[in-house]
Write a protein that holds these residues in place. Structure first.
Motif, PDB file in Angstrom:
ATOM      1  N   GLU A  82       0.827  -1.092   0.150  1.00  0.00           N
ATOM      2  CA  GLU A  82       0.104  -0.005  -0.185  1.00  0.00           C
ATOM      3  C   GLU A  82       0.944   1.240   0.297  1.00  0.00           C
ATOM      4  O   GLU A  82       0.463   2.327  -0.735  1.00  0.00           O
ATOM      5  N   GLY A  83       1.775   1.076   0.769  1.00  0.00           N
ATOM      6  CA  GLY A  83       2.856   2.349   0.833  1.00  0.00           C
ATOM      7  C   GLY A  83       3.537   2.456  -0.483  1.00  0.00           C
ATOM      8  O   GLY A  83       3.759   3.699  -0.922  1.00  0.00           O
ATOM      9  N   SER A  84       4.114   1.484  -1.221  1.00  0.00           N
ATOM     10  CA  SER A  84       5.071   1.423  -2.454  1.00  0.00           C
ATOM     11  C   SER A  84       3.894   2.188  -3.457  1.00  0.00           C
ATOM     12  O   SER A  84       4.439   2.846  -4.273  1.00  0.00           O
ATOM     13  N   GLU A  85       2.507   1.780  -3.208  1.00  0.00           N
ATOM     14  CA  GLU A  85       1.693   2.455  -4.331  1.00  0.00           C
ATOM     15  C   GLU A  85       1.705   3.870  -4.553  1.00  0.00           C
ATOM     16  O   GLU A  85       0.924   4.522  -5.262  1.00  0.00           O
ATOM     17  N   LEU A  86       2.074   4.534  -3.304  1.00  0.00           N
ATOM     18  CA  LEU A  86       1.917   5.752  -2.881  1.00  0.00           C
ATOM     19  C   LEU A  86       3.222   6.719  -3.073  1.00  0.00           C
ATOM     20  O   LEU A  86       3.472   7.992  -3.021  1.00  0.00           O
ATOM     21  N   PHE A  87       4.385   5.816  -3.768  1.00  0.00           N
ATOM     22  CA  PHE A  87       5.574   6.494  -3.719  1.00  0.00           C
ATOM     23  C   PHE A  87       5.528   6.861  -5.100  1.00  0.00           C
ATOM     24  O   PHE A  87       5.492   6.374  -6.074  1.00  0.00           O
ATOM     25  N   ARG A  88       6.251   8.236  -5.274  1.00  0.00           N
ATOM     26  CA  ARG A  88       6.337   8.772  -6.682  1.00  0.00           C
ATOM     27  C   ARG A  88       7.951   9.108  -6.623  1.00  0.00           C
ATOM     28  O   ARG A  88       8.511   9.870  -6.153  1.00  0.00           O
ATOM     29  N   PRO A  89       8.551   8.395  -7.730  1.00  0.00           N
ATOM     30  CA  PRO A  89       9.759   8.022  -8.047  1.00  0.00           C
ATOM     31  C   PRO A  89      10.321   9.159  -8.849  1.00  0.00           C
ATOM     32  O   PRO A  89      11.933   9.130  -8.666  1.00  0.00           O
ATOM     33  N   ASN A  90       9.836   9.992  -9.241  1.00  0.00           N
ATOM     34  CA  ASN A  90      10.562  11.158 -10.129  1.00  0.00           C
ATOM     35  C   ASN A  90       9.580  12.297 -10.073  1.00  0.00           C
ATOM     36  O   ASN A  90       8.361  12.350  -9.672  1.00  0.00           O
ATOM     37  N   GLU A  91      10.378  13.316 -10.783  1.00  0.00           N
ATOM     38  CA  GLU A  91       9.479  14.726 -11.160  1.00  0.00           C
ATOM     39  C   GLU A  91       8.144  14.526 -11.768  1.00  0.00           C
ATOM     40  O   GLU A  91       7.045  15.105 -11.778  1.00  0.00           O
ATOM     41  N   TRP A  92       8.152  13.744 -12.872  1.00  0.00           N
ATOM     42  CA  TRP A  92       7.157  13.381 -13.817  1.00  0.00           C
ATOM     43  C   TRP A  92       5.739  13.019 -12.836  1.00  0.00           C
ATOM     44  O   TRP A  92       4.782  13.516 -12.928  1.00  0.00           O
ATOM     45  N   GLN A  93       6.024  11.989 -12.106  1.00  0.00           N
ATOM     46  CA  GLN A  93       4.924  11.470 -11.112  1.00  0.00           C
ATOM     47  C   GLN A  93       4.371  12.503 -10.173  1.00  0.00           C
ATOM     48  O   GLN A  93       3.458  12.589  -9.831  1.00  0.00           O
ATOM     49  N   LYS A  94       5.597  13.206  -9.606  1.00  0.00           N
ATOM     50  CA  LYS A  94       5.332  14.050  -8.489  1.00  0.00           C
ATOM     51  C   LYS A  94       4.275  15.000  -9.034  1.00  0.00           C
ATOM     52  O   LYS A  94       3.337  15.524  -8.400  1.00  0.00           O
ATOM     53  N   ASN A  95       4.530  15.778 -10.246  1.00  0.00           N
ATOM     54  CA  ASN A  95       3.676  16.617 -10.951  1.00  0.00           C
ATOM     55  C   ASN A  95       2.300  16.094 -11.363  1.00  0.00           C
ATOM     56  O   ASN A  95       1.404  16.843 -11.292  1.00  0.00           O
ATOM     57  N   GLU A  96       2.422  14.672 -11.583  1.00  0.00           N
ATOM     58  CA  GLU A  96       1.003  14.037 -12.059  1.00  0.00           C
ATOM     59  C   GLU A  96       0.115  13.561 -10.770  1.00  0.00           C
ATOM     60  O   GLU A  96      -1.141  14.113 -10.849  1.00  0.00           O
ATOM     61  N   PHE A  97       0.837  13.076  -9.796  1.00  0.00           N
ATOM     62  CA  PHE A  97      -0.228  12.996  -8.635  1.00  0.00           C
ATOM     63  C   PHE A  97      -0.396  13.764  -7.761  1.00  0.00           C
ATOM     64  O   PHE A  97      -1.297  14.050  -6.966  1.00  0.00           O
ATOM     65  N   ARG A  98       0.869  14.296  -7.077  1.00  0.00           N
ATOM     66  CA  ARG A  98       0.921  15.576  -6.093  1.00  0.00           C
ATOM     67  C   ARG A  98       0.500  15.100  -4.796  1.00  0.00           C
ATOM     68  O   ARG A  98       0.298  16.032  -3.941  1.00  0.00           O
ATOM     69  N   TYR A  99       0.409  13.867  -4.489  1.00  0.00           N
ATOM     70  CA  TYR A  99       0.206  13.332  -3.184  1.00  0.00           C
ATOM     71  C   TYR A  99       0.962  12.141  -3.052  1.00  0.00           C
ATOM     72  O   TYR A  99       1.406  11.628  -3.997  1.00  0.00           O
ATOM     73  N   GLY A 100       1.140  11.683  -1.682  1.00  0.00           N
ATOM     74  CA  GLY A 100       1.931  10.549  -1.502  1.00  0.00           C
ATOM     75  C   GLY A 100       3.245  10.548  -1.035  1.00  0.00           C
ATOM     76  O   GLY A 100       3.399  11.778  -0.543  1.00  0.00           O
ATOM     77  N   PHE A 101       4.098   9.703  -1.155  1.00  0.00           N
ATOM     78  CA  PHE A 101       5.737   9.772  -0.583  1.00  0.00           C
ATOM     79  C   PHE A 101       6.656  10.137  -1.369  1.00  0.00           C
ATOM     80  O   PHE A 101       6.552   9.686  -2.694  1.00  0.00           O
ATOM     81  N   THR A 102       7.701  10.699  -1.407  1.00  0.00           N
ATOM     82  CA  THR A 102       8.724  11.104  -2.040  1.00  0.00           C
ATOM     83  C   THR A 102      10.325  10.710  -1.297  1.00  0.00           C
ATOM     84  O   THR A 102      10.140  10.591  -0.051  1.00  0.00           O
ATOM     85  N   MET A 103      11.063  10.730  -2.014  1.00  0.00           N
ATOM     86  CA  MET A 103      12.424  10.759  -1.318  1.00  0.00           C
ATOM     87  C   MET A 103      12.893  11.868  -0.619  1.00  0.00           C
ATOM     88  O   MET A 103      13.506  11.839   0.281  1.00  0.00           O
ATOM     89  N   GLU A 104      12.376  13.006  -0.860  1.00  0.00           N
ATOM     90  CA  GLU A 104      12.868  14.022  -0.021  1.00  0.00           C
ATOM     91  C   GLU A 104      12.605  14.071   1.415  1.00  0.00           C
ATOM     92  O   GLU A 104      12.936  14.316   2.356  1.00  0.00           O
ATOM     93  N   GLY A 105      11.193  13.099   1.742  1.00  0.00           N
ATOM     94  CA  GLY A 105      11.223  12.821   3.077  1.00  0.00           C
ATOM     95  C   GLY A 105      12.088  12.024   4.014  1.00  0.00           C
ATOM     96  O   GLY A 105      11.981  11.909   5.130  1.00  0.00           O
ATOM     97  N   GLN A 106      13.016  11.431   3.304  1.00  0.00           N
ATOM     98  CA  GLN A 106      14.135  10.848   3.794  1.00  0.00           C
ATOM     99  C   GLN A 106      15.261  11.632   4.360  1.00  0.00           C
ATOM    100  O   GLN A 106      16.403  11.255   4.720  1.00  0.00           O
ATOM    101  N   GLY A 107      15.266  13.051   4.251  1.00  0.00           N
ATOM    102  CA  GLY A 107      16.256  13.987   4.565  1.00  0.00           C
ATOM    103  C   GLY A 107      17.514  14.067   3.717  1.00  0.00           C
ATOM    104  O   GLY A 107      18.493  14.548   4.281  1.00  0.00           O
ATOM    105  N   LEU A 108      17.266  13.742   2.379  1.00  0.00           N
ATOM    106  CA  LEU A 108      18.408  13.749   1.545  1.00  0.00           C
ATOM    107  C   LEU A 108      18.510  15.202   0.902  1.00  0.00           C
ATOM    108  O   LEU A 108      17.668  15.894   0.758  1.00  0.00           O
ATOM    109  N   SER A 109      19.821  15.104   0.134  1.00  0.00           N
ATOM    110  CA  SER A 109      20.130  16.523  -0.338  1.00  0.00           C
ATOM    111  C   SER A 109      19.266  16.364  -1.557  1.00  0.00           C
ATOM    112  O   SER A 109      19.270  15.493  -2.048  1.00  0.00           O
TER     113      SER A 109
END
Length: 398
Positions: free
Chosen positions: A238-265
């Protein structure tokens, strides 16, 4: 001849590097405008004429369960609207009764109230104007009745904040709401603890813990709860289905999880996004579990204080009120320089978590009390970027 051969080899390597970098950039979409961050702009709301939409635009910034942003709004007449749970964006495996998504309605309402006050409006709120929806977490139930009716009334000129500086809580809305990074050893000052706990209401209480025995006990519960959740395939899927792995999907979905949440540069985020997009197997369930547990372990080892939000009973109204209080708590603490991260696993209500749910309640809750949230609090070691947000028009039904 050898020199020419070496030059050709260097050119070939450079060519491969250029192709590799180009492939990463294209796969990640690093060149795309970050539309999913537009609501974080302090002027985002000004493009809308309707004051209801303006305050709703601020509500989009509120903390919410799994960053699902499960809000749906129906405009009424000229000055009011109804807030519903958007039953198309739920996490039924991790949140079977829909308690967390109900709390998220409260966090939204408090941001709306603060924004309304800042823009010169009184926001009259009636919770569950048609009665509470039931206790089960089905989409049909959660979306069946409005959570609140909100009516805006323009304040008289001398009652508005026009011409004055923004209130601290208003400014704090534009700060990221969740910090998953390590916190400094700095304890909360006694006067700050007193002020934060004083936000408690008749039915919802904030309790802050800084004693070493409580830090060890709550940290241990939080980590063991994370281990339980990490071992459940249905929740990991369920969590993996909410993961947005790139900028394309971030702009498409605009909700869920991203890598920024892991405190990376930012650079590491774009490199990893490109790699995961090109090689999806890098984001395997095993890798996600390991990352989640490692992150939780680091969190509990670097937490100077925990807070619990506890309600009398566990009605839907109590859940919404706990969300309202959490937003107030978060924004007040942010103005003091503190950050927060909910550690929700031990309060979740699925069979495998029953033991830890019982343990934390027996230790920290009284009779007929419900722990709605377990939160780590402290001064973050570094800043984090804001998370994805939907466009406000995406939640308004027309």
């Amino acid at each position: 001849m050898a020199l020419i051969t070496r030059h050709k080899a260097v050119i070939a390597v450079l060519g491969i590097l250029v192709i590799g970098i180009f492939s990463l950039v294209m796969a990640d979409g690093a060149f795309l405008p970050k539309k999913y961050l537009e609501p974080w702009s302090g002027t985002y709301h000004t493009q809308f004429e309707d004051p209801r939409v303006q305050v709703l635009a601020h509500g989009m910034l509120s903390p919410n369960s799994h960053n699902l942003q499960s809000w749906k709004v129906v405009l009424e007449g000229n000055d009011s609207f109804l807030l519903y749970v958007d039953s198309d964006r739920l996490s039924p495996k991790a949140d079977p009764p829909g308690r967390q998504v109900t709390i998220s309605q409260g966090t939204f309402l408090e941001y709306v109230r603060i924004a309304g006050e800042e823009l010169g409006y009184e926001t009259g709120m009636q919770l569950f104007p048609e009665g509470e929806y039931g206790p089960d977490g089905t989409a049909a139930n959660l979306g069946s009745k409005p959570v609140a009716r909100v009516a805006l009334q323009k304040l008289r000129e001398n009652e508005t904040g026009a011409g004055t500086e923004n209130s601290p809580l208003y400014d704090a809305m534009f700060v990221p709401d969740t910090y998953r990074v390590p916190y400094k050893e700095t304890k909360l000052q006694a006067e700050d603890v007193e002020k934060l706990e004083a936000l408690s209401t008749e039915n919802v209480t904030i309790v802050i813990f800084q004693a070493p025995e409580d830090l060890e006990k709550l940290g241990d519960i939080a980590f063991r709860a994370a281990e339980v959740e990490a071992g459940l395939d249905r929740i990991q899927v369920e969590g993996s289905e909410l993961f947005r792995p790139n900028e394309w999907q971030k702009n498409e979905f605009r909700y869920g999880f991203t890598m920024e949440g892991q405190g990376l540069s930012p650079l590491k985020v774009h490199v990893l996004q490109g790699l995961v997009s090109l090689f999806p197997s890098m984001n395997s369930p095993e890798a996600s579990r390991d990352s989640f547990l490692s992150q939780t372990e680091s969190a509990v080892e670097n937490t100077p204080a925990y807070a619990l939000i506890i309600t009398k009973g566990n009605s839907r109204t109590a859940q919404v009120e706990s969300g309202i209080l959490y937003s107030r708590f978060l924004l007040t603490a942010a103005d003091m320089g503190y950050a927060m991260q909910p550690l929700s696993q031990a309060t979740e209500e699925y069979p495998e978590m029953a033991g830890l749910y019982k343990e934390i309640h027996e230790e920290y809750a009284g009779e007929n009390e419900t722990i709605q949230m377990l939160i780590r609090v402290g001064v973050p070691e570094k800043e984090v970027p804001p998370t994805m947000r939907l466009d406000v028009m995406d939640i308004i039904e027309v």
